[in-house]
Write an enzyme that holds these catalytic residues in place. Structure first.
Site, PDB file in Angstrom:
ATOM      1  N   ARG A 144       0.817  -1.216   0.000  1.00 59.00           N
ATOM      2  CA  ARG A 144       0.000   0.000   0.000  1.00 59.00           C
ATOM      3  C   ARG A 144       0.854   1.271   0.000  1.00 59.00           C
ATOM      4  O   ARG A 144       0.439   2.306  -0.521  1.00 59.00           O
ATOM      5  CB  ARG A 144      -0.938  -0.062   1.225  1.00 59.00           C
ATOM      6  CG  ARG A 144      -1.932   1.061   1.351  1.00 59.00           C
ATOM      7  CD  ARG A 144      -2.965   0.722   2.420  1.00 59.00           C
ATOM      8  NE  ARG A 144      -3.588   1.903   2.991  1.00 59.00           N
ATOM      9  CZ  ARG A 144      -4.737   2.435   2.573  1.00 59.00           C
ATOM     10  NH1 ARG A 144      -5.399   1.878   1.583  1.00 59.00           N
ATOM     11  NH2 ARG A 144      -5.242   3.515   3.142  1.00 59.00           N
ATOM     12  N   ILE A 150      -6.984   8.461  -0.521  1.00 61.22           N
ATOM     13  CA  ILE A 150      -6.918   7.013  -0.684  1.00 61.22           C
ATOM     14  C   ILE A 150      -7.843   6.462   0.404  1.00 61.22           C
ATOM     15  O   ILE A 150      -7.793   6.899   1.552  1.00 61.22           O
ATOM     16  CB  ILE A 150      -5.466   6.479  -0.555  1.00 61.22           C
ATOM     17  CG1 ILE A 150      -5.419   4.955  -0.680  1.00 61.22           C
ATOM     18  CG2 ILE A 150      -4.770   6.926   0.712  1.00 61.22           C
ATOM     19  CD1 ILE A 150      -3.978   4.395  -0.827  1.00 61.22           C
ATOM     20  N   SER A 151      -8.711   5.534   0.049  1.00 58.27           N
ATOM     21  CA  SER A 151      -9.715   5.054   0.997  1.00 58.27           C
ATOM     22  C   SER A 151      -9.072   4.267   2.136  1.00 58.27           C
ATOM     23  O   SER A 151      -7.991   3.697   1.996  1.00 58.27           O
ATOM     24  CB  SER A 151     -10.727   4.159   0.284  1.00 58.27           C
ATOM     25  OG  SER A 151     -11.310   4.839  -0.798  1.00 58.27           O
ATOM     26  N   GLN A 152      -9.791   4.212   3.248  1.00 60.02           N
ATOM     27  CA  GLN A 152      -9.395   3.408   4.412  1.00 60.02           C
ATOM     28  C   GLN A 152      -9.281   1.930   3.992  1.00 60.02           C
ATOM     29  O   GLN A 152     -10.133   1.435   3.247  1.00 60.02           O
ATOM     30  CB  GLN A 152     -10.489   3.559   5.467  1.00 60.02           C
ATOM     31  CG  GLN A 152     -10.253   2.801   6.739  1.00 60.02           C
ATOM     32  CD  GLN A 152     -11.492   2.844   7.637  1.00 60.02           C
ATOM     33  OE1 GLN A 152     -12.602   3.096   7.183  1.00 60.02           O
ATOM     34  NE2 GLN A 152     -11.276   2.608   8.913  1.00 60.02           N
TER      35      GLN A 152
END
Ligand code: SAH
Length: 221
Positions: free
Chosen positions: A39, A65-67
């Site tokens: 990530r 950026i999403s969780q």
């Protein structure tokens, strides 16, 4: 601070155990994909130490950026198979596209901001070597007519209403997920198209995404 590869592996193991599995994500393929993808590659160098935090994170240009949990939840809900051709709307950092590319045959990802699309392509193709992702810059609310129909779609920005064009671009038997609601608060919806073309919708959970801006989204201001 830099992240050594072995720290990154350990951080991913901890993320999968504490943020995903402990909260009810149980699909093995989804968990395995999240264990595999580094990530931190989707963060600017100076922010890589934040890559495994339990939250969304700013990637610049007003986008996030999403969780990790939301990425896992949406991926699990989408039910991607090895044969799936998947349309993603909102490339952003490219992280969700990487997770989908681990699981599907091909990912078609659309982003309205050229700079983000360019950065995501660099990370996904040049750094990580994915060969099953196609990129497009433009208004993803209109889908990608030349590549339709799709087996799956995923919208990763908040829409004001049901994504009608994307549903039309689904093959019979296909499904899609999208956050739908107001500016500050949405319901994650799942749409399933039957073999006869009838569409069923289902509410999955509450969520908060940045705005989907486009013809079938919010108007830019
Ligand atoms: N999937 C991303 C998170 C995206 S944030 C990730 O994994 O990092 C939402 C993204 O949707 C932003 O990059 C935003 O620019 C983009 N976006 C908003 N409206 C859009 C539209 N109509 N078409 C394509 N992208 C859009």
């Amino acid at each position: 601070m830099t992240t050594a590869p072995e720290d990154s592996v350990a951080a991913r193991e901890a993320m999968v155990a504490r943020q995903l599995r402990a909260r009810g994500i149980h699909d093995d393929r989804t968990l395995e994909a999240m264990r595999r993808v580094a990530r931190e590659k989707f963060f600017p160098r100076s922010d890589r130490r934040f890559a495994y935090r339990d939250g969304a994170f700013s990637i610049g240009l007003g986008q996030t950026i999403s969780q990790p949990f939301m990425v896992a939840l949406m991926t699990e809900a989408l039910g991607v198979t090895r044969q799936s051709r998947v349309l993603e709307v909102g490339t952003g950092s490219g992280y969700q596209a990487a997770i989908l590319a681990e699981l599907a045959r091909h990912v078609y990802t659309v982003e309205r901001l050229p700079e983000l699309s360019r950065r995501a392509r660099r990370a996904l193709c040049e750094e990580l070597g994915y060969g099953n992702i196609s990129f497009r810059v433009g208004d993803g609310t209109l889908g990608w007519p030349e590549q339709a129909p799709f087996d799956r779609f995923m919208v990763t920005a908040g829409a004001p209403a049901r994504p009608q064009t994307l549903i039309e671009q689904l093959a019979p038997g296909g499904q899609g997920v999208a956050p739908v609601g107001s500016h500050g608060f949405q319901t994650l919806m799942r749409y399933r198209k039957g073999k006869d073309g009838a569409v069923e919708e289902e509410e999955l959970c509450q969520c908060v995404f940045v705005k989907l801006i486009g013809k079938e989204g919010w108007q830019e201001r």
